[in-house]
Design a protein around this motif. Structure first.
Motif, mmCIF file in Angstrom:
data_model
loop_
_atom_site.group_PDB
_atom_site.id
_atom_site.type_symbol
_atom_site.label_atom_id
_atom_site.label_comp_id
_atom_site.label_asym_id
_atom_site.label_seq_id
_atom_site.Cartn_x
_atom_site.Cartn_y
_atom_site.Cartn_z
ATOM 1 N N GLN A 132 0.811 -0.998 -0.180
ATOM 2 C CA GLN A 132 -0.686 -0.054 0.005
ATOM 3 C C GLN A 132 0.725 1.273 -0.157
ATOM 4 O OE1 GLN A 132 -0.061 -2.820 1.723
ATOM 5 N NE2 GLN A 132 -2.071 -3.090 2.540
ATOM 6 N N VAL A 133 1.741 0.988 1.207
ATOM 7 C CA VAL A 133 2.548 2.324 0.691
ATOM 8 C C VAL A 133 3.325 2.738 -0.601
ATOM 9 C CG1 VAL A 133 5.151 3.097 0.995
ATOM 10 C CG2 VAL A 133 3.107 2.365 3.454
ATOM 11 N N LEU A 134 3.583 1.425 -1.272
ATOM 12 C CA LEU A 134 4.765 1.905 -2.011
ATOM 13 C C LEU A 134 3.486 2.008 -3.486
ATOM 14 C CD1 LEU A 134 7.165 -1.051 -2.586
ATOM 15 C CD2 LEU A 134 7.446 1.356 -1.960
ATOM 16 N N VAL A 135 2.372 1.710 -2.921
ATOM 17 C CA VAL A 135 1.462 1.654 -4.534
ATOM 18 C C VAL A 135 0.849 2.928 -4.484
ATOM 19 C CG1 VAL A 135 -1.137 2.346 -5.026
ATOM 20 C CG2 VAL A 135 0.533 -0.432 -4.903
ATOM 21 N N ALA A 136 0.901 4.392 -2.915
ATOM 22 C CA ALA A 136 0.540 5.997 -2.966
ATOM 23 C C ALA A 136 1.992 6.033 -3.182
ATOM 24 C CB ALA A 136 -0.036 5.208 -1.294
ATOM 25 N N LEU A 137 2.766 5.249 -2.944
ATOM 26 C CA LEU A 137 4.167 6.403 -3.171
ATOM 27 C C LEU A 137 4.320 6.856 -4.812
ATOM 28 C CD1 LEU A 137 6.512 7.827 -2.780
ATOM 29 C CD2 LEU A 137 7.838 6.163 -2.014
ATOM 30 N N ALA A 138 3.763 5.939 -5.860
ATOM 31 C CA ALA A 138 4.418 5.914 -7.054
ATOM 32 C C ALA A 138 2.729 6.800 -7.565
ATOM 33 C CB ALA A 138 3.459 4.471 -8.115
ATOM 34 N N ALA A 139 1.850 6.891 -6.966
ATOM 35 C CA ALA A 139 0.532 7.988 -7.348
ATOM 36 C C ALA A 139 1.067 9.188 -7.406
ATOM 37 C CB ALA A 139 -0.559 7.188 -6.520
ATOM 38 N N ALA A 140 1.961 9.549 -5.810
ATOM 39 C CA ALA A 140 1.733 10.808 -5.556
ATOM 40 C C ALA A 140 3.071 11.241 -6.267
ATOM 41 C CB ALA A 140 1.716 10.840 -3.712
ATOM 42 N N HIS A 141 4.118 10.457 -6.616
ATOM 43 C CA HIS A 141 5.601 11.057 -7.088
ATOM 44 C C HIS A 141 5.284 11.229 -8.377
ATOM 45 C CE1 HIS A 141 9.168 11.159 -7.730
ATOM 46 N NE2 HIS A 141 10.279 11.562 -6.129
ATOM 47 N N PRO A 142 5.910 12.848 -8.291
ATOM 48 C CA PRO A 142 5.899 13.273 -10.156
ATOM 49 C C PRO A 142 6.545 12.805 -10.830
ATOM 50 C CG PRO A 142 7.040 15.189 -8.580
ATOM 51 C CD PRO A 142 6.429 13.713 -7.901
ATOM 52 N N ASP A 143 7.782 11.957 -10.783
ATOM 53 C CA ASP A 143 8.925 11.941 -11.796
ATOM 54 C C ASP A 143 7.611 10.707 -12.522
ATOM 55 O OD1 ASP A 143 10.504 10.729 -12.981
ATOM 56 O OD2 ASP A 143 12.015 11.292 -11.640
ATOM 57 N N PRO A 144 8.028 10.356 -13.179
ATOM 58 C CA PRO A 144 7.324 9.211 -14.341
ATOM 59 C C PRO A 144 8.003 7.952 -14.453
ATOM 60 C CG PRO A 144 6.817 11.079 -15.306
ATOM 61 C CD PRO A 144 7.804 12.130 -14.881
ATOM 62 N N ALA A 145 9.431 8.340 -13.671
ATOM 63 C CA ALA A 145 10.160 7.170 -13.995
ATOM 64 C C ALA A 145 10.656 6.375 -12.654
ATOM 65 C CB ALA A 145 11.916 7.232 -14.877
ATOM 66 N N LEU A 146 10.711 7.197 -11.729
ATOM 67 C CA LEU A 146 10.715 7.075 -10.375
ATOM 68 C C LEU A 146 9.299 6.141 -9.949
ATOM 69 C CD1 LEU A 146 12.702 8.181 -7.497
ATOM 70 C CD2 LEU A 146 10.416 7.535 -7.244
ATOM 71 N N ALA A 147 8.561 7.096 -11.021
ATOM 72 C CA ALA A 147 6.511 5.668 -10.152
ATOM 73 C C ALA A 147 6.466 4.972 -10.596
ATOM 74 C CB ALA A 147 6.051 7.170 -10.850
ATOM 75 N N LYS A 148 7.679 4.555 -11.903
ATOM 76 C CA LYS A 148 7.270 3.521 -12.603
ATOM 77 C C LYS A 148 8.290 2.375 -11.882
ATOM 78 C CE LYS A 148 8.332 1.148 -17.272
ATOM 79 N NZ LYS A 148 8.561 1.201 -18.166
ATOM 80 N N ALA A 149 9.182 2.790 -11.392
ATOM 81 C CA ALA A 149 10.142 1.370 -9.815
ATOM 82 C C ALA A 149 9.361 1.100 -9.397
ATOM 83 C CB ALA A 149 11.312 2.349 -10.220
ATOM 84 N N VAL A 150 8.862 2.085 -8.766
ATOM 85 C CA VAL A 150 8.584 1.929 -7.360
ATOM 86 C C VAL A 150 6.651 1.096 -7.526
ATOM 87 C CG1 VAL A 150 6.676 3.518 -5.503
ATOM 88 C CG2 VAL A 150 9.192 4.150 -6.501
ATOM 89 N N ARG A 151 6.118 1.563 -8.348
ATOM 90 C CA ARG A 151 4.887 0.784 -9.072
ATOM 91 C C ARG A 151 5.500 -0.991 -9.441
ATOM 92 N NH1 ARG A 151 3.013 5.210 -11.107
ATOM 93 N NH2 ARG A 151 3.997 4.202 -13.901
ATOM 94 N N ARG A 152 6.612 -1.565 -9.828
ATOM 95 C CA ARG A 152 7.760 -2.509 -9.936
ATOM 96 C C ARG A 152 7.439 -3.079 -9.066
ATOM 97 N NH1 ARG A 152 11.340 -0.998 -12.949
ATOM 98 N NH2 ARG A 152 10.130 -0.698 -15.193
ATOM 99 N N ALA A 153 8.040 -2.276 -8.016
ATOM 100 C CA ALA A 153 8.346 -3.246 -6.557
ATOM 101 C C ALA A 153 7.704 -3.706 -5.491
ATOM 102 C CB ALA A 153 9.464 -1.722 -5.613
ATOM 103 N N ALA A 154 6.020 -2.339 -5.666
ATOM 104 C CA ALA A 154 5.000 -2.493 -5.145
ATOM 105 C C ALA A 154 4.423 -4.286 -5.637
ATOM 106 C CB ALA A 154 4.119 -1.848 -5.085
ATOM 107 N N PHE A 155 4.341 -4.281 -7.112
ATOM 108 C CA PHE A 155 3.572 -5.648 -7.400
ATOM 109 C C PHE A 155 4.683 -6.923 -7.619
ATOM 110 C CE2 PHE A 155 3.978 -8.398 -11.650
ATOM 111 C CZ PHE A 155 2.606 -8.967 -11.426
#
Length: 464
Positions: free
Chosen positions: A435-458
């Protein structure tokens, strides 16, 4: 965060109350023997210099008591009494078989507020400083300790000597109310009076009172004055011994220190009762939720008032139970409230420091309690514990904060890079990691970083 500052003026103590400097002088005088023994222990029983206690307990060993008595010109019994007083006042702390000075001892000669807090800690612990006489039921002793705050409040409002028979009558009424509140049923002959007298609206005061005894101990809701009289005598003598009142010739009178301490506690209760959330009446979890949006100073005032209305043991237990829940915000707030409790909470906090959910918070609390700078206390945590705490705090931000706060929370991580953080976050096994990683990916303005965080959440979600 947009809450208006309270315009309630700072309360003034009752007319005739000495200035804080004079109250501190009285407290230093009353605790002079305890401070002397604490300083001796600081010099003689530091790490590697000697064993302070017997069998790893907080009781001085016979050899140490005799050693101190020889050096200080006292008897071993006097040394033991001053040692116990020093521990209760926070002048000395015992860890295993070693003793070290409390922070109040370091500030003893320059900080009047530290001295007064030390004396109040002793005042709160009067029933521990002078144990009850033998031959009384533990339930009856517990009831008297729980009822004494009302007796002290009456003494404070009377502002003068009060005959002991009048205090005994008040104690009897309060004990009867306590039994009625526990819904005890008297199966003996019924009187013509009301079956369920109204409980007192007055809150209990003083965090040293122990939890109420089991309902099966007393023999009915009516309190027996003859049985209570010796316990009242014990309580008044114990309070006189710690300097809270004078007792003799059939009457009792609060000392200036005792009157001031009771007024402070009553004021804390009144402040909480006037708060919008009415936190004094709430359980720990609801109280913490009510304080979540307060500024730090206002929240600490609420914690102090809530604690002042409860026995310290049950209050600490409630706070730790709230900290074990699923809401990470309450976990952090519970340990902030435990910082207000201070030394009396140490045994309970040490007892839970091996629980994975509470461990990082407990280690930080203990480090600060032992004198570490709050900004450096995190050094006691391992890398894994610090990462677990980062995830837990992020969960609190995700649940109760705004997206920019969660993005800024990245800066508090101990890892130097986001990939390193993600690798270690995946490894710590926090239940809220996904949940934390998904929320962080949704909040972060950097698309590349957000994608990496979503991958980690998955990956955490699928166990890959």
């Amino acid at each position: 965060m947009n809450q208006q500052r309270s315009r309630r003026p700072a309360p003034r103590p009752p007319e005739g109350t000495p200035a804080p400097a004079e109250l501190a002088r009285m407290a230093r005088s009353g605790l002079a023997g305890a401070a002397r023994v604490a300083r001796w222990a600081d010099a003689a029983l530091g790490p590697g210099r000697g064993s302070a206690t017997a069998a790893g307990q907080a009781i001085l060993s016979d050899a140490t008591a005799e050693w101190a008595a020889d050096e200080l010109g006292l008897t071993p019994a006097q040394v033991r009494a001053d040692w116990d007083t020093a521990r209760l006042a926070g002048l000395v702390e015992v860890h295993g078989d070693t003793a070290r000075p409390g922070w109040r001892l370091r500030a003893w000669n320059r900080d009047d507020s530290a001295v007064l807090r030390g004396w109040v800690a002793l005042f709160d612990a009067w029933s521990l400083a002078h144990p009850e006489p033998e031959g009384h039921e533990p339930a009856a002793v517990s009831e008297v300790v729980s009822a004494m705050p009302q007796v002290l409040s009456f003494l404070q409002l009377s502002a003068g000597p009060v005959p002991v028979p009048q205090l005994l009558d008040l104690l009897q009424q309060r004990v009867t109310e306590l039994r009625t509140e526990r819904c005890e049923v008297d199966y003996g002959p019924r009187s013509s009076g009301p079956a369920h007298p109204e409980p007192s609206p007055e809150p209990r005061l003083g965090p040293a009172a122990p939890a109420l005894a089991p309902a099966s101990a007393p023999t009915g809701p009516g309190a027996d004055a003859a049985a209570l009289a010796p316990l009242l005598d014990w309580a008044l003598r114990a309070l006189a011994a710690v300097g809270a009142l004078t007792y003799g010739e059939g009457q009792a009178t609060l000392t200036p220190l005792g009157s001031w301490a009771v007024w402070v506690k009553l004021e804390q209760i009144c402040v909480a009762a006037q708060s919008p959330a009415g936190n004094i009446e709430q359980g720990a979890e609801d109280m913490l939720r009510g304080c979540a949006q307060l500024r730090p100073n206002a929240a600490r005032a609420e914690y102090r008032a809530w604690l002042a209305a409860r026995p310290v043991g049950s209050a600490v237990t409630e706070l730790l139970d709230a900290a074990r829940g699923e809401d990470a915000l309450l976990r952090g707030l519970a340990f902030e409230a435990l910082r207000v409790v201070g030394a009396p909470a140490e045994p309970e906090v040490r007892a839970v420091h091996d629980e994975p959910t509470l461990r990082p918070y407990a280690l930080l609390w203990l480090a600060e309690h032992d004198g570490a700078d709050p900004e450096e206390a995190h050094e006691v945590l391992t890398r894994s514990e610090a990462t677990w705490l980062w995830v837990d705090t992020a969960a609190a931000v995700a649940d109760h904060g705004e997206a920019p706060l969660l993005v800024r929370h990245l800066e508090s991580a101990v890892q130097p890079t986001v990939p390193a953080l993600l690798n270690e976050v995946r490894a710590v096994g926090h239940p809220r990691t996904v949940q934390v990683l998904v929320a962080l990916a949704a909040a972060h303005p950097d698309p590349a970083l957000a994608k990496a965080v979503r991958r980690a959440a998955f990956q955490v979600h699928t166990g890959s």
